[in-house]
Scaffold this active site. Structure first.
Site, short mmCIF file in Angstrom:
data_model
loop_
_atom_site.label_atom_id
_atom_site.label_comp_id
_atom_site.label_asym_id
_atom_site.label_seq_id
_atom_site.Cartn_x
_atom_site.Cartn_y
_atom_site.Cartn_z
N LYS A 134 46.02 24.52 28.08
CA LYS A 134 44.79 24.92 28.75
C LYS A 134 43.98 23.71 29.22
O LYS A 134 43.29 23.77 30.23
CB LYS A 134 43.95 25.82 27.85
CG LYS A 134 44.55 27.21 27.73
CD LYS A 134 43.57 28.20 27.17
CE LYS A 134 44.23 29.59 27.11
NZ LYS A 134 43.44 30.54 26.32
N LYS A 215 57.27 32.93 32.31
CA LYS A 215 56.76 34.15 31.69
C LYS A 215 55.80 34.86 32.62
O LYS A 215 55.03 34.21 33.33
CB LYS A 215 56.02 33.75 30.40
CG LYS A 215 56.24 34.71 29.26
CD LYS A 215 55.52 34.24 28.02
CE LYS A 215 54.11 34.79 27.99
NZ LYS A 215 53.41 34.59 26.75
N LYS A 218 49.16 36.42 34.62
CA LYS A 218 48.21 36.62 35.73
C LYS A 218 47.99 35.34 36.51
O LYS A 218 47.69 35.36 37.69
CB LYS A 218 46.87 37.12 35.19
CG LYS A 218 46.86 38.59 34.89
CD LYS A 218 45.44 39.10 34.78
CE LYS A 218 44.61 38.28 33.81
NZ LYS A 218 44.72 38.71 32.41
#
Ligand code: TRP
Length: 345
Positions: A134, A215, A218
């Site tokens: 992140k 994977k 969104k």
């Protein structure tokens, strides 16, 4: 309403279900409200929640505090929280069988996270894969919350002394850290928290429609995933554009085999599994069939969600009651924790 951690009088008299000995076990999990859920989220989380609520004393949370560590628009957050509550209920979570609550409505979670901060080595947090990922994704917003995220997650879980946590693969490291934090706390003060197990909810990964080596997420754009609330025509459209190949490609074949296994009708499974195996497949036909099957699979969900959406007051009531019940347990835990830590005069 099943918010009692173990056996308060209310729970003992509660005979509205037939949970056996297993009901003494507590299960905790949470999902972040950050936009629509896709079929990968469904298999990784919600599907199992629905099964677990019949057997265990379950807490399913909307992790809104976690979700604000990411870049987001505050104007959209209330709607995302509401939408996730709708998803929980429409997929079959039943507030009579489990506790559905909003994390930020139980301030004890952040209190416990603070106490856990004092027993968690900084290096443990710095090595978390999700933190590293992140930090790269949002390199202009590497906030303390992003680093501290697993400590809050540990507080969520340990607050209810959960025995097990159903999560997808990507959260295993956080559950391992939760066990360590329980151990750090228990060693420094005294035995308070059980070390929760993880229940891995899904072993076959659902990959992106546009890139079968990644994977489903969104973050790769709306064309790359199927939302559980997508209308049949949208699913058709997305599937039509999904990857296909003229030569054999293992990733692509696996991608379709998994979708077929998870969502295919018996008839289509019989028909297309064979063809996939023999590499004698017309992808346009398979995609068409799968789009129909996926749309059917979520038909009841879509209808129920639409109904529930008409009554926002009812949804808010369920969330308020669930959060109130969870808070009751959380306050009990915090009382015990504060005494052990030496904060009670
Ligand atoms: N971090 C989890 C996720 O993104 C969400 C979450 C927050 C969670 N608190 C939790 C999951 C406690 C399990 C237990 O998927």
């Amino acid at each position: 309403m099943r918010y009692d951690r173990k056996f308060t009088s209310e729970n003992k008299n509660n005979n509205n279900d037939n949970k056996t000995m297993a009901q003494q076990q507590t299960v905790f999990s949470a999902v972040q409200p950050s936009g629509e859920l896709h079929i990968g989220n469904y298999l990784g989380a919600l599907k199992n929640f629905v099964e677990l609520q019949d057997k265990y004393n379950c807490f399913f949370f909307i992790a809104d505090y976690h979700s604000i560590t990411e870049n987001y628009d505050p104007k959209e957050k209330p709607r995302q929280i509401f939408d996730l509550a709708l998803d929980f209920l429409a997929i079959g979570l039943d507030p009579k069988k489990c506790t559905i609550a909003i994390q930020s409505q139980i301030p004890e979670h952040t209190e416990l996270a603070w106490i856990f901060n004092t027993v968690t080595p900084l290096t443990e947090l710095q090595r978390m894969t999700q933190f590293k990922d992140k930090s790269q994704q949002q390199d202009k917003n590497i906030n303390m919350g992003l680093l501290d995220y697993p400590v809050l997650q540990a507080a969520d879980i340990l607050m209810y002394k959960a025995d097990a946590v159903p999560v997808g693969q990507d959260q295993i490291q956080h559950i391992e850290l939760t066990r360590k934090i329980a151990r750090f706390f228990n060693n420094k003060f005294c035995n308070t928290f059980p070390e929760p197990k993880n229940i891995i909810t899904e072993t076959s990964k659902i990959m992106s429609l546009t890139n079968p080596t990644k994977k489903m997420s969104k973050s790769h754009g709306p064309k790359s995933y199927i939302g559980i609330n997508d209308k049949p025509e949208i699913i058709q459209k997305k599937m039509r554009k999904a990857v296909s190949t003229t030569e054999y490609n293992k990733d692509i074949y696996n991608f379709y085999a998994t979708l077929l296994k998870k969502f295919g009708s018996e008839k289509n499974k019989r028909c297309f599994n064979e063809k996939l195996k023999n590499q004698d497949i017309k992808f346009s036909e398979l995609k068409n069939a799968l789009a129909e099957d996926i749309a059917n699979y979520f038909k009841d969900f879509r209808e129920k969600r639409k109904e529930l959406k008409k009554n926002p007051e009812k949804i808010k009531r369920i969330l308020n009651e669930g959060s109130k019940g969870a808070r009751f347990v959380a306050q009990e835990t915090m009382k015990e924790v504060k005494e052990k830590v030496g904060l009670v005069l």
